[in-house]
Design a protein around this motif. Sequence first.
Motif, PDB file in Angstrom:
ATOM      1  N   LEU A   1     -12.179   3.398  11.459  1.00 43.19           N
ATOM      2  CA  LEU A   1     -12.070   3.229  12.921  1.00 43.19           C
ATOM      3  C   LEU A   1     -12.802   4.351  13.645  1.00 43.19           C
ATOM      4  O   LEU A   1     -13.445   4.121  14.670  1.00 43.19           O
ATOM      5  CB  LEU A   1     -10.612   3.190  13.360  1.00 43.19           C
ATOM      6  CG  LEU A   1      -9.902   1.868  13.111  1.00 43.19           C
ATOM      7  CD1 LEU A   1      -8.400   2.033  13.300  1.00 43.19           C
ATOM      8  CD2 LEU A   1     -10.439   0.790  14.029  1.00 43.19           C
ATOM      9  N   TRP A   2     -12.695   5.548  13.121  1.00 39.80           N
ATOM     10  CA  TRP A   2     -13.361   6.701  13.733  1.00 39.80           C
ATOM     11  C   TRP A   2     -14.860   6.444  13.885  1.00 39.80           C
ATOM     12  O   TRP A   2     -15.450   6.725  14.924  1.00 39.80           O
ATOM     13  CB  TRP A   2     -13.113   7.949  12.885  1.00 39.80           C
ATOM     14  CG  TRP A   2     -13.716   9.182  13.460  1.00 39.80           C
ATOM     15  CD1 TRP A   2     -14.880   9.786  13.080  1.00 39.80           C
ATOM     16  CD2 TRP A   2     -13.204   9.962  14.540  1.00 39.80           C
ATOM     17  NE1 TRP A   2     -15.124  10.894  13.850  1.00 39.80           N
ATOM     18  CE2 TRP A   2     -14.097  11.026  14.752  1.00 39.80           C
ATOM     19  CE3 TRP A   2     -12.068   9.871  15.336  1.00 39.80           C
ATOM     20  CZ2 TRP A   2     -13.897  11.982  15.734  1.00 39.80           C
ATOM     21  CZ3 TRP A   2     -11.866  10.826  16.320  1.00 39.80           C
ATOM     22  CH2 TRP A   2     -12.773  11.866  16.511  1.00 39.80           C
ATOM     23  N   LYS A   3     -15.459   5.886  12.854  1.00 38.20           N
ATOM     24  CA  LYS A   3     -16.897   5.608  12.882  1.00 38.20           C
ATOM     25  C   LYS A   3     -17.238   4.655  14.030  1.00 38.20           C
ATOM     26  O   LYS A   3     -18.221   4.862  14.741  1.00 38.20           O
ATOM     27  CB  LYS A   3     -17.339   5.020  11.540  1.00 38.20           C
ATOM     28  CG  LYS A   3     -18.821   4.792  11.429  1.00 38.20           C
ATOM     29  CD  LYS A   3     -19.195   4.325  10.033  1.00 38.20           C
ATOM     30  CE  LYS A   3     -20.679   4.069   9.944  1.00 38.20           C
ATOM     31  NZ  LYS A   3     -21.057   3.579   8.616  1.00 38.20           N
TER      32      LYS A   3
ATOM     33  N   MET B   1     -20.724   1.898  19.335  1.00 36.90           N
ATOM     34  CA  MET B   1     -20.088   1.861  20.658  1.00 36.90           C
ATOM     35  C   MET B   1     -20.780   0.831  21.544  1.00 36.90           C
ATOM     36  O   MET B   1     -20.131   0.116  22.312  1.00 36.90           O
ATOM     37  CB  MET B   1     -20.134   3.246  21.320  1.00 36.90           C
ATOM     38  CG  MET B   1     -19.271   4.275  20.644  1.00 36.90           C
ATOM     39  SD  MET B   1     -19.657   5.967  21.185  1.00 36.90           S
ATOM     40  CE  MET B   1     -18.975   5.968  22.824  1.00 36.90           C
ATOM     41  N   ALA B   2     -22.098   0.764  21.424  1.00 38.86           N
ATOM     42  CA  ALA B   2     -22.880  -0.173  22.239  1.00 38.86           C
ATOM     43  C   ALA B   2     -22.490  -1.619  21.941  1.00 38.86           C
ATOM     44  O   ALA B   2     -22.586  -2.480  22.820  1.00 38.86           O
ATOM     45  CB  ALA B   2     -24.366   0.023  21.983  1.00 38.86           C
ATOM     46  N   ARG B   3     -22.013  -1.884  20.750  1.00 39.02           N
ATOM     47  CA  ARG B   3     -21.644  -3.244  20.366  1.00 39.02           C
ATOM     48  C   ARG B   3     -20.288  -3.668  20.914  1.00 39.02           C
ATOM     49  O   ARG B   3     -20.068  -4.845  21.185  1.00 39.02           O
ATOM     50  CB  ARG B   3     -21.653  -3.375  18.840  1.00 39.02           C
ATOM     51  CG  ARG B   3     -23.071  -3.250  18.275  1.00 39.02           C
ATOM     52  CD  ARG B   3     -23.125  -3.263  16.775  1.00 39.02           C
ATOM     53  NE  ARG B   3     -22.496  -4.448  16.229  1.00 39.02           N
ATOM     54  CZ  ARG B   3     -22.087  -4.559  14.973  1.00 39.02           C
ATOM     55  NH1 ARG B   3     -22.252  -3.561  14.128  1.00 39.02           N
ATOM     56  NH2 ARG B   3     -21.528  -5.676  14.554  1.00 39.02           N
ATOM     57  N   TRP B   4     -19.353  -2.728  21.084  1.00 41.75           N
ATOM     58  CA  TRP B   4     -18.021  -3.128  21.527  1.00 41.75           C
ATOM     59  C   TRP B   4     -17.673  -2.678  22.945  1.00 41.75           C
ATOM     60  O   TRP B   4     -16.719  -3.186  23.523  1.00 41.75           O
ATOM     61  CB  TRP B   4     -16.940  -2.658  20.547  1.00 41.75           C
ATOM     62  CG  TRP B   4     -16.822  -1.174  20.375  1.00 41.75           C
ATOM     63  CD1 TRP B   4     -17.451  -0.404  19.439  1.00 41.75           C
ATOM     64  CD2 TRP B   4     -16.016  -0.282  21.137  1.00 41.75           C
ATOM     65  NE1 TRP B   4     -17.101   0.910  19.592  1.00 41.75           N
ATOM     66  CE2 TRP B   4     -16.210   1.013  20.625  1.00 41.75           C
ATOM     67  CE3 TRP B   4     -15.144  -0.453  22.211  1.00 41.75           C
ATOM     68  CZ2 TRP B   4     -15.572   2.121  21.135  1.00 41.75           C
ATOM     69  CZ3 TRP B   4     -14.503   0.657  22.734  1.00 41.75           C
ATOM     70  CH2 TRP B   4     -14.723   1.936  22.196  1.00 41.75           C
TER      71      TRP B   4
ATOM     72  N   THR C   1     -23.832   9.046  29.446  1.00 39.50           N
ATOM     73  CA  THR C   1     -23.579   8.059  30.497  1.00 39.50           C
ATOM     74  C   THR C   1     -23.480   6.656  29.902  1.00 39.50           C
ATOM     75  O   THR C   1     -24.009   6.372  28.830  1.00 39.50           O
ATOM     76  CB  THR C   1     -24.694   8.045  31.558  1.00 39.50           C
ATOM     77  OG1 THR C   1     -25.935   7.726  30.938  1.00 39.50           O
ATOM     78  CG2 THR C   1     -24.790   9.376  32.294  1.00 39.50           C
ATOM     79  N   TYR C   2     -22.780   5.816  30.656  1.00 36.96           N
ATOM     80  CA  TYR C   2     -22.784   4.376  30.464  1.00 36.96           C
ATOM     81  C   TYR C   2     -23.360   3.787  31.745  1.00 36.96           C
ATOM     82  O   TYR C   2     -23.246   4.406  32.819  1.00 36.96           O
ATOM     83  CB  TYR C   2     -21.367   3.813  30.316  1.00 36.96           C
ATOM     84  CG  TYR C   2     -20.614   4.180  29.070  1.00 36.96           C
ATOM     85  CD1 TYR C   2     -21.054   3.782  27.810  1.00 36.96           C
ATOM     86  CD2 TYR C   2     -19.414   4.885  29.149  1.00 36.96           C
ATOM     87  CE1 TYR C   2     -20.327   4.082  26.668  1.00 36.96           C
ATOM     88  CE2 TYR C   2     -18.679   5.178  28.011  1.00 36.96           C
ATOM     89  CZ  TYR C   2     -19.145   4.775  26.775  1.00 36.96           C
ATOM     90  OH  TYR C   2     -18.411   5.072  25.658  1.00 36.96           O
TER      91      TYR C   2
END
Length: 158
Positions: free
Chosen positions: A26-28, A36-39, A55-56
């Motif tokens: 999960l950490w990964k 992160m970009a996927r979820w 930034t997002y």
Amino acid sequence: MNDSALKPATQDIVVDEVFPHAPETLWKVLTTGDLMARWLMAPKGFAPVPGTRFTYQTKPAGAWDGTIHCEVLEVVPHERFVYAWRGGDEANQGYGSRLDTVVTFTLAKVPQGTRLTLVHSGFETPVNDTAFRNMSEGWRKVVPNLRNFVDGGAGNKS
């Protein structure tokens, strides 16, 4: 008058979910920019290192350009990941109002795998009520959905 009387009332979003995976897996997913970009959203300038600013980008509104400014505040590998989440503009009402919050992910090993607790804290009432409502719905969908990204390529099931 004491200090607490001067502080605005705040609300926190809390989402708690148990995953059949090791904390390391999960950490990964939580701390790798490409994943992160996927979820969630694609972070620009991200590294899981305290002090890192990233930034997002989301939908602009009024005087706000849609940029969410973040700063990594705390990293305890496989246990705790904390970052500031700031955006919006003072001139906006509702969506896009000024926001100064903190996102905390806590991972704890449990017999079934790992308990992930998300706390997104610091939504000022009433100015952040729209953000609180929208992001509550969003986090309640995103966090359980993480299992699809873990199972789909972030690492081993454990």
